[in-house]
Design a protein around this motif. Sequence first.
Motif, PDB file in Angstrom:
ATOM      1  N   MET A 189       0.856  -1.193   0.000  1.00 23.08           N
ATOM      2  CA  MET A 189       0.000   0.000   0.000  1.00 23.08           C
ATOM      3  C   MET A 189       0.887   1.236   0.000  1.00 23.08           C
ATOM      4  O   MET A 189       1.809   1.335   0.809  1.00 23.08           O
ATOM      5  CB  MET A 189      -0.908   0.003   1.238  1.00 23.08           C
ATOM      6  N   SER A 190       0.604   2.170  -0.879  1.00 21.45           N
ATOM      7  CA  SER A 190       1.425   3.390  -0.917  1.00 21.45           C
ATOM      8  C   SER A 190       1.154   4.238   0.318  1.00 21.45           C
ATOM      9  O   SER A 190       0.075   4.167   0.924  1.00 21.45           O
ATOM     10  CB  SER A 190       1.124   4.201  -2.184  1.00 21.45           C
ATOM     11  N   PHE A 191       2.132   5.038   0.675  1.00 16.63           N
ATOM     12  CA  PHE A 191       1.973   5.938   1.813  1.00 16.63           C
ATOM     13  C   PHE A 191       0.824   6.917   1.547  1.00 16.63           C
ATOM     14  O   PHE A 191       0.041   7.222   2.446  1.00 16.63           O
ATOM     15  CB  PHE A 191       3.282   6.690   2.093  1.00 16.63           C
ATOM     16  N   GLU A 192       0.714   7.397   0.326  1.00 16.46           N
ATOM     17  CA  GLU A 192      -0.354   8.341  -0.029  1.00 16.46           C
ATOM     18  C   GLU A 192      -1.732   7.702   0.141  1.00 16.46           C
ATOM     19  O   GLU A 192      -2.663   8.339   0.647  1.00 16.46           O
ATOM     20  CB  GLU A 192      -0.173   8.848  -1.464  1.00 16.46           C
ATOM     21  N   ASP A 193      -1.864   6.444  -0.268  1.00 17.23           N
ATOM     22  CA  ASP A 193      -3.139   5.746  -0.097  1.00 17.23           C
ATOM     23  C   ASP A 193      -3.452   5.527   1.379  1.00 17.23           C
ATOM     24  O   ASP A 193      -4.604   5.662   1.809  1.00 17.23           O
ATOM     25  CB  ASP A 193      -3.134   4.411  -0.837  1.00 17.23           C
ATOM     26  N   PHE A 194      -2.434   5.184   2.174  1.00 22.81           N
ATOM     27  CA  PHE A 194      -2.642   5.010   3.607  1.00 22.81           C
ATOM     28  C   PHE A 194      -3.069   6.331   4.245  1.00 22.81           C
ATOM     29  O   PHE A 194      -3.988   6.373   5.056  1.00 22.81           O
ATOM     30  CB  PHE A 194      -1.375   4.489   4.290  1.00 22.81           C
TER      31      PHE A 194
END
Length: 102
Positions: free
Chosen positions: A14-19
């Motif tokens: 999971m990307s940091f931006e999505d998290f």
Amino acid sequence: MIKVMALMKRKDGMSFEDFRKWILEDHVAFARNLPGLRKYTSNVLRAENADAPFDGVSEMYFDDEAAMAAAFGTEVGKAAGGDAAAHCSNRFRMVCDEKQQF
């Protein structure tokens, strides 16, 4: 009043931006419907840090442990837990007494 702190590491892949979007926007919808929740705060790292053991922390305030247990035992509480499990590789829940020092 008690505070529950949920320390969360995003799921592998999971990307940091999505998290960041999930913890600050999407997951909040569950908190809004959690019975007995007095206050809810989302915290997330300002920037991605691969060495950090956690990427974000939610703070949930309840009148007491009985209110917390009742809330987490509802369908909304179970759905919130499932949502967190789907987005996190590691979660640690701390039930705390908060003491403001100054």
